[in-house]
Motif scaffolding. Structure first.
Motif, mmCIF file in Angstrom:
data_model
loop_
_atom_site.group_PDB
_atom_site.id
_atom_site.type_symbol
_atom_site.label_atom_id
_atom_site.label_comp_id
_atom_site.label_asym_id
_atom_site.label_seq_id
_atom_site.Cartn_x
_atom_site.Cartn_y
_atom_site.Cartn_z
ATOM 1 N N TRP A 353 13.848 -47.208 19.515
ATOM 2 C CA TRP A 353 13.556 -45.880 18.955
ATOM 3 C C TRP A 353 14.824 -45.047 18.858
ATOM 4 C CZ3 TRP A 353 14.142 -40.794 20.133
ATOM 5 C CH2 TRP A 353 13.399 -39.883 19.365
ATOM 6 N N VAL A 354 15.687 -45.093 19.861
ATOM 7 C CA VAL A 354 16.912 -44.287 19.851
ATOM 8 C C VAL A 354 17.838 -44.729 18.729
ATOM 9 C CG1 VAL A 354 18.994 -43.783 21.161
ATOM 10 C CG2 VAL A 354 16.784 -43.643 22.277
ATOM 11 N N LYS A 355 17.944 -46.023 18.475
ATOM 12 C CA LYS A 355 18.815 -46.503 17.405
ATOM 13 C C LYS A 355 18.354 -46.012 16.038
ATOM 14 C CE LYS A 355 20.588 -50.688 19.619
ATOM 15 N NZ LYS A 355 20.641 -52.176 19.561
ATOM 16 N N VAL A 356 17.042 -45.972 15.850
ATOM 17 C CA VAL A 356 16.513 -45.558 14.547
ATOM 18 C C VAL A 356 16.573 -44.047 14.375
ATOM 19 C CG1 VAL A 356 14.453 -45.586 13.088
ATOM 20 C CG2 VAL A 356 15.053 -47.604 14.426
ATOM 21 N N ASN A 357 16.450 -43.280 15.455
ATOM 22 C CA ASN A 357 16.325 -41.825 15.361
ATOM 23 C C ASN A 357 17.497 -41.076 15.993
ATOM 24 O OD1 ASN A 357 13.257 -41.405 14.443
ATOM 25 N ND2 ASN A 357 13.337 -43.072 15.925
ATOM 26 N N ARG A 358 18.655 -41.721 16.108
ATOM 27 C CA ARG A 358 19.771 -41.018 16.733
ATOM 28 C C ARG A 358 20.344 -39.931 15.834
ATOM 29 N NH1 ARG A 358 23.691 -46.274 16.843
ATOM 30 N NH2 ARG A 358 23.993 -46.544 14.594
ATOM 31 N N HIS A 359 19.965 -39.901 14.565
ATOM 32 C CA HIS A 359 20.414 -38.827 13.674
ATOM 33 C C HIS A 359 19.595 -37.555 13.860
ATOM 34 C CE1 HIS A 359 17.007 -40.733 11.665
ATOM 35 N NE2 HIS A 359 16.820 -39.594 11.035
ATOM 36 N N GLN A 360 18.489 -37.628 14.585
ATOM 37 C CA GLN A 360 17.657 -36.458 14.809
ATOM 38 C C GLN A 360 18.369 -35.468 15.738
ATOM 39 O OE1 GLN A 360 14.842 -35.828 13.336
ATOM 40 N NE2 GLN A 360 14.351 -37.829 12.433
ATOM 41 N N PRO A 361 17.980 -34.183 15.679
ATOM 42 C CA PRO A 361 18.566 -33.217 16.610
ATOM 43 C C PRO A 361 18.309 -33.598 18.060
ATOM 44 C CG PRO A 361 17.419 -32.091 14.825
ATOM 45 C CD PRO A 361 17.100 -33.548 14.686
ATOM 46 N N GLY A 362 19.187 -33.141 18.938
ATOM 47 C CA GLY A 362 19.086 -33.526 20.341
ATOM 48 C C GLY A 362 17.776 -33.109 20.985
ATOM 49 N N ARG A 363 17.285 -31.926 20.674
ATOM 50 C CA ARG A 363 16.033 -31.475 21.289
ATOM 51 C C ARG A 363 14.827 -32.271 20.790
ATOM 52 N NH1 ARG A 363 16.637 -27.106 24.385
ATOM 53 N NH2 ARG A 363 18.513 -25.805 24.109
ATOM 54 N N VAL A 364 14.895 -32.738 19.552
ATOM 55 C CA VAL A 364 13.805 -33.594 19.041
ATOM 56 C C VAL A 364 13.792 -34.918 19.790
ATOM 57 C CG1 VAL A 364 12.932 -34.792 17.010
ATOM 58 C CG2 VAL A 364 13.857 -32.475 16.793
ATOM 59 N N GLN A 365 14.970 -35.493 20.007
ATOM 60 C CA GLN A 365 15.042 -36.733 20.773
ATOM 61 C C GLN A 365 14.601 -36.519 22.221
ATOM 62 O OE1 GLN A 365 18.665 -39.050 20.230
ATOM 63 N NE2 GLN A 365 19.191 -37.858 18.407
ATOM 64 N N GLN A 366 14.987 -35.392 22.795
ATOM 65 C CA GLN A 366 14.587 -35.114 24.165
ATOM 66 C C GLN A 366 13.071 -35.004 24.291
ATOM 67 O OE1 GLN A 366 14.988 -31.140 25.471
ATOM 68 N NE2 GLN A 366 15.345 -31.658 27.618
ATOM 69 N N ALA A 367 12.420 -34.342 23.335
ATOM 70 C CA ALA A 367 10.967 -34.182 23.394
ATOM 71 C C ALA A 367 10.263 -35.535 23.312
ATOM 72 C CB ALA A 367 10.495 -33.266 22.263
ATOM 73 N N HIS A 368 10.746 -36.421 22.433
ATOM 74 C CA HIS A 368 10.089 -37.730 22.305
ATOM 75 C C HIS A 368 10.342 -38.596 23.528
ATOM 76 C CE1 HIS A 368 8.269 -40.973 19.955
ATOM 77 N NE2 HIS A 368 9.152 -41.767 20.529
ATOM 78 N N LEU A 369 11.562 -38.621 24.034
ATOM 79 C CA LEU A 369 11.846 -39.420 25.221
ATOM 80 C C LEU A 369 11.098 -38.890 26.439
ATOM 81 C CD1 LEU A 369 15.683 -40.034 24.821
ATOM 82 C CD2 LEU A 369 13.815 -41.637 24.389
ATOM 83 N N THR A 370 10.884 -37.581 26.503
ATOM 84 C CA THR A 370 10.098 -37.011 27.599
ATOM 85 C C THR A 370 8.658 -37.511 27.552
ATOM 86 O OG1 THR A 370 11.489 -35.037 27.662
ATOM 87 C CG2 THR A 370 9.298 -34.867 28.630
#
Length: 438
Positions: A353-370
C-alpha cells in the motif's frame, strides 16, 4: 425432521427481484430467527428488474437510487423453477494464486438468494450445532475459540495436542452426504432444489466452464453454513458422542480451523488413527505435513536449572503461536503470540500500500496506516503479544520512512529519521491490549 418455515422460504424466493437494503447485521453474517419479519419489510419493485441501492455520500440519508441489474431473476422464476439461466447464474469465477484454495465470485442474483437461504439454514441448524464449533456463527468469533482452547488446556492440565488441517475442504465435500445432512432437518423441496442448482452450476476459469462432481461454491454467502453443517455431522457429533466417551482422560475439540486437546497420550495416538478413517468415509482427508501430535506438557519446564531435556512443542491456531512459558512466580502458563506468517503477511500488505500511495499527502498516509494498525491490534491485542506487536510497529515505521525518502531527491535529504520522527503527522498508534478476556 423439521420443515423450513414457509414464510422464511418465501424470503429466499422473493429476495432476488426485490429492493434489498443491506443492514450491518446482515453483512456481518448475523442470524435473525425472525426471518419472516424481514420478508414483510421488503418492498416489491417495478417490472424492470431494478435493485434499490443506497449511496453513502452522494445521496442524502434515506434517499435511494435505482440501478438496473440485467439478468436478475424474477419472483415467478424462482418459485416455479423455470429459470432458464440456472447454470449461468450459478457459474462462479475462480482465482488461483499459487497453492491457495480456489475462491468463487458469484453473480449478484446468486448472492442475494444465497444470503436468504443462509438465514433459513442458520436459523434451523443453529440449535443443533455443538459448543466446540466457532466458525461463522452468531455471537462467536476466533476469540471465543481461542478462549475455549486456552481455558480447557489450563484447567485440565492438557499434555498432548493433535493439530490437524483438512486438505482442500471446500473442493472435497461429497454432494450425496451433504444432501442427506441438510434433509435431516430441512425437507423443503424448493430450498433443496436451489442447493442442487448451486452445486451443479460449475466453475468458470478464463471463460471455460468446468462441471464439478464434488465441492461447494467457496466464497458465496451460503458456503460457511454448508461447511458447518457438513463438519457437524462428519466430525463434531462423532467426537463428542462416540470417541470422547472412550477416552481415559480429558479430551476436547475446538474447531474454527481444526485443533484437538488431550490429556492422555494413548487417547491422542488413537484419535490420530481413527480421524483418518472417519474423514475418509466422508470424502475428506488431512494434510500430513500440517497434522502432528505435539507433547505440550508443562512439567518439562519444572526441572532443574538449565535447559529441559525435551522442549515442549508449539502449535499455531487462528494466527497465534501457542507455547508454554514460566511466569515470574514460577507457575506454568500458556502464552500466545502472533505467528511469524501472520506478521509477515501484514507487513507485506502495508509495504504494497505504501509503495502505491507514497505520493499522497503525509496526513492521508498516516490516517490509513492508523486504521490498518488499529485493526491489527484489535485482533492480536492479547496478553503476551505486546513485544511482537511492537516489532510490527517498528517495521511499519521503517517501511513508511523508506517510502517517504523515495518521493524525490530533495525528500531523501530532508526526511532523515531524526527530523521526521518529531512530526505530528508521522505518529502511529502504540500496541495495546484489546482482548483482555481471551
Amino acid at each position: 425432521m423439521l420443515t423450513a418455515p414457509t414464510v422464511a422460504f418465501k424470503l429466499a424466493a422473493n429476495a432476488a427481484p426485490q429492493c434489498v437494503r443491506a443492514s450491518r447485521a446482515a453483512e456481518a453474517g448475523a442470524v435473525d430467527h425472525h426471518v419472516g419479519d424481514q420478508a414483510a419489510r421488503l418492498r416489491r419493485p417495478s417490472a424492470s428488474n431494478q435493485v434499490c441501492v443506497r449511496r453513502r455520500r452522494s445521496l442524502r440519508p434515506g434517499h435511494r437510487q435505482l440501478v438496473t441489474v440485467p439478468g436478475l431473476l424474477g419472483h415467478s422464476q424462482i418459485r416455479t423453477g423455470n429459470d432458464e439461466a440456472g447454470e449461468a447464474q450459478g457459474t462462479c469465477q475462480k482465482r488461483r494464486t499459487g497453492a491457495t484454495p480456489l475462491r468463487c465470485k458469484s453473480t449478484i442474483q446468486d448472492r442475494v438468494v444465497q444470503k436468504a437461504v443462509a438465514w433459513v439454514l442458520s436459523a434451523v441448524f443453529e440449535q443443533d450445532f455443538l459448543e466446540c464449533s466457532h466458525g461463522f456463527r452468531p455471537k462467536r468469533s476466533p476469540h471465543t475459540a481461542l478462549h475455549r482452547l486456552r481455558e480447557g488446556m489450563r484447567l485440565h492440565g492438557v499434555r498432548y495436542v493433535v493439530e490437524a488441517d483438512l486438505a482442500s475442504y471446500f473442493e472435497s465435500v461429497n454432494w450425496a452426504w451433504l444432501r442427506k445432512f441438510v434433509q435431516h432437518r430441512v425437507n423443503d423441496g424448493g430450498l433443496l432444489r436451489l442447493l442442487n442448482k448451486w452445486l451443479k452450476a460449475g466453475v468458470m476459469e478464463n471463460g471455460v466452464v468446468t462441471q464439478m462432481n464434488e465441492g461447494v461454491p467457496q466464497g458465496g454467502p451460503v458456503s460457511p453454513v454448508l461447511s458447518n453443517i457438513y463438519l457437524h455431522y462428519a466430525l463434531d457429533l462423532w467426537f463428542e458422542r462416540r470417541f470422547r466417551k472412550t477416552c481415559r482422560g480429558y479430551a476436547e475439540l475446538t474447531r474454527f480451523a481444526d485443533d484437538f486437546a488431550f490429556q492422555d497420550r494413548e487417547d491422542a495416538e488413537r484419535f490420530r488413527q481413527e480421524l483418518d478413517e472417519r474423514l475418509t468415509a466422508f470424502g475428506l482427508r488431512v494434510v500430513p505435513e500440517k497434522t502432528a501430535l505435539l507433547h505440550f506438557d508443562g512439567s518439562l519446564l519444572q526441572g532443574d536449572t538449565g535447559q529441559p531435556v525435551e522442549k515442549p512443542g508449539t502449535f499455531t491456531f487462528l494466527g497465534f503461536t501457542h507455547y508454554l512459558t514460566k511466569t515470574r512466580r514460577g507457575t506454568i502458563t500458556i502464552g500466545r503470540t502472533p505467528s511469524v506468517k501472520a506478521r509477515e503477511r501484514f507487513v507485506r500488505k502495508v509495504t504494497m500500500w505504501v509503495k502505491v500511495n507514497r505520493h499522497q499527502p503525509g496526513r492521508v498516509q498516516q490516517a490509513h496506516l492508523t486504521k490498518m494498525l488499529n485493526g491489527h491490534y484489535q485482533y492480536f491485542g492479547l496478553y503476551f503479544c505486546t513485544d511482537a506487536l511492537s516489532g510490527v510497529l517498528r517495521r511499519v515505521r521503517e517501511v513508511w520512512h523508506r517510502a517517504l525518502q523515495r518521493r524525490s531527491q530533495k525528500a531523501r535529504r530532508h526526511t532523515d529519521w531524526a527530523t521526521v520522527a518529531a512530526k505530528p503527522w508521522l505518529q502511529l498508534p502504540q500496541p495495546r491490549l484489546t482482548q483482555a478476556w481471551v
